[in-house]
Scaffold this active site. Structure first.
Site, short mmCIF file in Angstrom:
data_model
loop_
_atom_site.label_atom_id
_atom_site.label_comp_id
_atom_site.label_asym_id
_atom_site.label_seq_id
_atom_site.Cartn_x
_atom_site.Cartn_y
_atom_site.Cartn_z
N SER A 120 6.66 -5.55 -8.89
CA SER A 120 6.77 -5.28 -7.57
C SER A 120 8.67 -5.15 -8.05
CB SER A 120 7.63 -6.31 -7.17
OG SER A 120 8.90 -7.07 -6.16
N HIS A 178 0.42 -8.49 2.96
CA HIS A 178 1.47 -8.45 2.51
C HIS A 178 1.46 -10.36 2.64
CE1 HIS A 178 5.59 -7.56 0.86
NE2 HIS A 178 5.43 -7.89 1.06
N THR A 226 4.60 -9.02 -7.01
CA THR A 226 5.24 -10.48 -5.65
C THR A 226 6.58 -10.37 -6.53
OG1 THR A 226 4.03 -12.27 -6.99
CG2 THR A 226 2.92 -11.63 -5.20
N THR A 246 4.47 0.36 -0.46
CA THR A 246 3.88 -0.87 0.11
C THR A 246 4.46 -0.32 1.89
OG1 THR A 246 4.61 -2.57 -1.57
CG2 THR A 246 5.15 -3.16 0.81
N TYR A 284 9.47 -0.14 -2.55
CA TYR A 284 9.46 -0.59 -1.36
C TYR A 284 10.65 1.23 -1.52
CZ TYR A 284 8.69 -4.91 -0.65
OH TYR A 284 7.68 -5.88 -0.12
N LYS A 286 -0.06 0.34 -0.44
CA LYS A 286 -0.40 -0.66 0.40
C LYS A 286 0.30 -1.34 1.42
CE LYS A 286 0.92 -5.47 -2.09
NZ LYS A 286 1.64 -5.79 -1.07
C1 FNR Z 1 4.57 -10.67 -1.83
N1 FNR Z 1 3.80 -10.05 -1.18
C2 FNR Z 1 4.26 -8.30 -1.64
N2 FNR Z 1 3.77 -6.93 -1.74
C3 FNR Z 1 4.71 -6.09 -1.97
O1 FNR Z 1 4.25 -5.07 -2.49
N3 FNR Z 1 5.88 -6.29 -2.64
C4 FNR Z 1 6.15 -7.51 -2.98
O2 FNR Z 1 7.69 -7.28 -3.83
C5 FNR Z 1 5.98 -8.89 -2.42
N4 FNR Z 1 6.50 -9.68 -2.64
C6 FNR Z 1 5.55 -10.91 -2.40
C7 FNR Z 1 5.85 -11.77 -2.86
C8 FNR Z 1 5.76 -13.23 -2.70
C9 FNR Z 1 6.20 -14.51 -3.10
C10 FNR Z 1 4.32 -13.47 -2.09
C11 FNR Z 1 3.08 -14.75 -1.61
C12 FNR Z 1 3.29 -11.77 -1.62
C13 FNR Z 1 2.72 -9.19 -1.16
C14 FNR Z 1 1.57 -9.08 -2.61
O3 FNR Z 1 1.37 -8.36 -3.03
C15 FNR Z 1 -0.09 -9.28 -1.70
O4 FNR Z 1 -0.31 -8.74 -0.45
C16 FNR Z 1 0.08 -10.75 -1.44
O5 FNR Z 1 0.13 -11.48 -1.88
C17 FNR Z 1 -1.64 -10.87 -1.34
O6 FNR Z 1 -2.06 -12.42 -0.93
P1 FNR Z 1 -3.02 -13.86 -1.71
O7 FNR Z 1 -3.12 -13.43 -3.30
O8 FNR Z 1 -1.12 -14.04 -1.81
O9 FNR Z 1 -2.57 -14.72 -0.58
#
Ligand code: FNR
Length: 361
Positions: free
Chosen positions: A108, A253, A80, A157, A131, A229
């Site tokens: 991340s 995501h 995240t 991702t 990314y 992912k």
């Molecule tokens: C994410 N997610 C995410 N995924 C990713 O591949 N790179 C990233 O930089 C981010 N950034 C990100 C920021 C925030 C604030 C959130 C909430 C989510 C998605 C993350 O990896 C994951 O898929 C989800 O957060 C899973 O769901 P839950 O556990 O938040 O419900």
């Protein structure tokens, strides 16, 4: 008076009290009408248990492994962005908590602490999330830095060729913090007249031409195993096996990209069946309880990742908060195992859960 926090939902309430509204909205929000956001959580609630009794559960072993790396439980830290908006120590605090909990953290691409800072802050197994930006050389540099700094896998991702429409961020004019990983590589500063600057930066930087042929490119620049992912269909899971990656993560995501995609837990079985045990299948999205972890394992996930719960813990109490979140989910998972009659993760089977479709039959 210090009130004891006993579950992830209470950490979310604390985070809401502590964080500026703009940041809280950024962390919690989903795309457009947030239908999938609600579904990610609700779909778990529609799955019930088929517990078995009269089994000796006096000793329970929660440990498991992913790509050969052992973990204290099948609960990992999802990638995240922007942890320093939740706590001044940012991803370093998260990494320390993950390492102390003996679990794997996925850092991340949009972390606020660098690949190197996180790597040198503590031991522990870490993966690096990628990314692809239009500037492929920048992605390649970051992958190579991750590899040099001991990260053990690349998580690519797939669900973000463009940024999802998160309306709270547009309204709040959400501003991204400085991303130190890109210093000297790419300017991450974008001024947006209207709406969030995340959107403006994403549309400038993200490479929406990324396609299946590019997996070969990624393989050619790293020796690390690659996890994909953002897989939500059997068709794409089969393609993932065909292109020879090490695993897939069933993910939408956190419902921040395309609204009205299904809850991840509701498509997990389709993907597990398509993959047929050839590579590990992981899942994230909506995990808020140890019971959710159990349900995902019963439906075929090898491990799960948690996103927002980690941020809530981090916002509320830094490293300690993240440690507590991981500990609470692990304890709840252990209790669920005991009450379902499972002594090890391998004992958890498809027969331990009943999905909504089965109930309606
Ligand atoms: C994410 N997610 C995410 N995924 C990713 O591949 N790179 C990233 O930089 C981010 N950034 C990100 C920021 C925030 C604030 C959130 C909430 C989510 C998605 C993350 O990896 C994951 O898929 C989800 O957060 C899973 O769901 P839950 O556990 O938040 O419900």
């Amino acid at each position: 008076m210090v009130v004891e926090v006993v579950n992830v939902g209470e950490y979310q309430q604390l985070a809401k009290q502590i964080l500026p509204k703009m940041y809280y909205d950024y962390f919690t929000g989903g795309a457009e009408d947030e239908h999938s956001l609600r579904e990610n959580v609700e779909a778990f609630r529609r799955i019930t248990f088929r517990p078995r009794v009269l089994i000796d559960v006096s000793r329970i072993n929660l440990s498991t492994n992913i790509l050969g790396y052992s973990m204290s439980s099948p609960i990992m830290v999802a990638p995240t962005a922007f942890h320093s908006l939740a706590h001044s120590e940012g991803e370093v605090a998260t990494a320390k908590a993950a390492a102390a909990s003996n679990t794997i953290m996925v850092l991340s691409y949009r972390s606020t602490r660098t690949i190197e800072e996180v790597a040198s802050s503590c031991n522990g197994v870490r993966f690096f999330q990628l990314y692809t930006y239009k500037r492929r050389d920048v992605s390649a540099t970051l992958v190579q830095r991750a590899e040099r700094n001991g990260y053990k896998a690349i998580v690519l991702t797939l669900d973000s060729p463009k940024l999802g429409r998160r309306e709270a961020d547009i309204k709040n004019k959400m501003v991204a913090p400085q991303l130190k990983n890109f210093d000297g590589l790419l300017s991450t500063e974008v001024v947006s007249e209207n709406g969030s600057n995340l959107e403006a930066f994403a549309s400038r930087a993200l490479d929406s031409s990324l396609n299946w042929n590019d997996i070969e490119w990624l393989k050619s620049i790293t020796n690390l195993p690659i996890l994909l992912k953002g897989v939500l269909t059997a068709e794409d899971a089969i393609k993932a096996v065909e292109v020879g990656v090490a695993g897939v993560i069933v993910s939408n995501h956190g419902a921040r990209q395309l609204d009205f995609v299904p809850a991840t837990i509701s498509v997990l079985e389709e993907i597990v069946q398509a993959v047929g045990g050839r590579i590990p299948v992981l899942l994230d999205g909506g995990i808020r309880r140890g019971t959710d972890v159990f349900k995902a394992i019963a439906l075929g996930a090898q491990a799960v990742l948690i996103g927002r719960p980690v941020i809530y813990g981090l916002a509320a109490d830094g490293q300690h908060g993240v440690t507590r979140v991981l500990e609470m989910l692990r304890d709840e998972f252990e209790l669920t195992m005991a009450l379902c009659g499972c002594c090890s993760v391998k004992d958890i089977t498809r027969n331990h859960v009943r999905t909504e479709r089965e109930r309606l039959r």
